[in-house]
Motif scaffolding. Structure first.
Motif, PDB file in Angstrom:
ATOM      1  N   GLY A  95     121.185  10.184 -32.799  1.00  0.00           N
ATOM      2  CA  GLY A  95     119.873  10.500 -32.458  1.00  0.00           C
ATOM      3  C   GLY A  95     119.618  11.648 -31.590  1.00  0.00           C
ATOM      4  N   ALA A  96     121.185  11.919 -30.951  1.00  0.00           N
ATOM      5  CA  ALA A  96     120.875  13.030 -29.810  1.00  0.00           C
ATOM      6  C   ALA A  96     120.643  14.353 -30.536  1.00  0.00           C
ATOM      7  CB  ALA A  96     122.253  13.013 -29.469  1.00  0.00           C
ATOM      8  N   ARG A  97     119.780  15.119 -29.606  1.00  0.00           N
ATOM      9  CA  ARG A  97     119.746  16.660 -29.922  1.00  0.00           C
ATOM     10  C   ARG A  97     120.687  17.123 -29.021  1.00  0.00           C
ATOM     11  NH1 ARG A  97     115.429  19.394 -28.801  1.00  0.00           N
ATOM     12  NH2 ARG A  97     115.409  20.593 -30.671  1.00  0.00           N
ATOM     13  N   VAL A  98     121.787  18.320 -29.610  1.00  0.00           N
ATOM     14  CA  VAL A  98     122.921  18.676 -28.882  1.00  0.00           C
ATOM     15  C   VAL A  98     122.771  20.032 -28.730  1.00  0.00           C
ATOM     16  CG1 VAL A  98     125.319  18.504 -28.436  1.00  0.00           C
ATOM     17  CG2 VAL A  98     124.252  16.347 -29.475  1.00  0.00           C
ATOM     18  N   GLU A  99     122.455  20.631 -27.742  1.00  0.00           N
ATOM     19  CA  GLU A  99     122.816  22.096 -27.672  1.00  0.00           C
ATOM     20  C   GLU A  99     124.169  22.654 -27.117  1.00  0.00           C
ATOM     21  OE1 GLU A  99     120.844  26.163 -25.132  1.00  0.00           O
ATOM     22  OE2 GLU A  99     120.298  24.133 -24.909  1.00  0.00           O
ATOM     23  N   VAL A 100     124.743  23.511 -28.044  1.00  0.00           N
ATOM     24  CA  VAL A 100     125.979  23.693 -27.825  1.00  0.00           C
ATOM     25  C   VAL A 100     126.044  25.499 -27.855  1.00  0.00           C
ATOM     26  CG1 VAL A 100     127.083  21.831 -29.201  1.00  0.00           C
ATOM     27  CG2 VAL A 100     126.522  23.852 -30.461  1.00  0.00           C
ATOM     28  N   ALA A 101     127.214  25.613 -27.224  1.00  0.00           N
ATOM     29  CA  ALA A 101     127.619  27.104 -26.937  1.00  0.00           C
ATOM     30  C   ALA A 101     128.717  27.568 -28.091  1.00  0.00           C
ATOM     31  CB  ALA A 101     127.718  27.529 -25.535  1.00  0.00           C
ATOM     32  N   LEU A 102     128.607  28.535 -28.739  1.00  0.00           N
ATOM     33  CA  LEU A 102     129.989  29.058 -29.479  1.00  0.00           C
ATOM     34  C   LEU A 102     130.637  30.014 -28.558  1.00  0.00           C
ATOM     35  CD1 LEU A 102     127.554  27.995 -31.621  1.00  0.00           C
ATOM     36  CD2 LEU A 102     129.113  29.147 -33.328  1.00  0.00           C
ATOM     37  N   ALA A 103     131.821  30.379 -29.064  1.00  0.00           N
ATOM     38  CA  ALA A 103     132.930  31.207 -28.218  1.00  0.00           C
ATOM     39  C   ALA A 103     131.906  32.611 -28.176  1.00  0.00           C
ATOM     40  CB  ALA A 103     134.231  31.505 -28.994  1.00  0.00           C
ATOM     41  N   ASP A 104     131.191  33.022 -29.015  1.00  0.00           N
ATOM     42  CA  ASP A 104     130.587  34.341 -29.241  1.00  0.00           C
ATOM     43  C   ASP A 104     129.425  34.496 -28.041  1.00  0.00           C
ATOM     44  OD1 ASP A 104     128.598  32.993 -30.635  1.00  0.00           O
ATOM     45  OD2 ASP A 104     128.718  34.224 -32.256  1.00  0.00           O
ATOM     46  N   GLY A 105     129.142  33.410 -27.562  1.00  0.00           N
ATOM     47  CA  GLY A 105     127.994  33.315 -26.506  1.00  0.00           C
ATOM     48  C   GLY A 105     126.796  32.919 -27.442  1.00  0.00           C
TER      49      GLY A 105
END
Length: 167
Positions: A95-105
């Motif tokens: 159920g989580a909404r997850v914000e992630v950052a990739l290596a390219d920013g």
């Protein structure tokens, strides 16, 4: 032509084979449960409309609607509702909404939903997906490895939320 090879019957079709049911637990968000219920009501209405046709020589659409209803009823019977607000606030869970950052920013937001609700175009993923498996249990600041067919991708967990803005 020999009549030995002609099957006579009432003109009806044999039921279509059932759609495959996932072997995984059928966790659903409140939104996913409502979507399943809506899909079932729509399929039942479609079947009623098909049965009300004056010309019913083609029974295949009815058989397909009956099959869809069997599938949706099975998914609803096996549904395990999960209230996202009851999940641990500090870690990624169903159920989580997850914000992630990739290596390219660049940044992306993904929500872990039930299989029937999953839609990659809407950034909704099933718990069994490689991305969800990488994220489950992670906390803000953790680096996780998403094992993609094109190779591993490192993601940093930036934020975790359990409120669905589209609910």
């Amino acid at each position: 032509m020999s009549r030995a090879f002609v099957k006579e019957g009432d003109g009806g079709l044999e039921p279509l084979p059932d759609l495959p049911i996932s072997p995984h637990p059928n966790y659903v968000t409140p939104r996913g449960l409502a979507l399943l219920q809506t899909r079932l009501a729509e399929a039942q209405a479609r079947l009623a409309a098909l049965r009300a046709r004056p010309e019913r020589l083609d029974k295949l659409p009815e058989a397909a609607a009956e099959r869809d209803i069997r599938y949706l009823e099975a998914r609803l019977r096996s549904a395990i509702p999960v209230d996202p607000s009851s999940q641990p606030a500090g870690e990624v869970a169903f159920g989580a909404r997850v914000e992630v950052a990739l290596a390219d920013g660049s940044r992306q937001v993904w929500q872990i939903t039930g299989e029937d609700e999953a839609d990659a175009t809407q950034n909704r993923i099933a718990p069994q997906s490689p991305l969800a498996r990488a994220l489950l249990g992670a906390e803000v600041g953790d680096l996780v490895i998403w094992r993609k067919p094109s190779g591993p991708v490192e993601l940093e967990v930036l934020a975790i939320a359990y409120a669905d803005p589209q609910a």
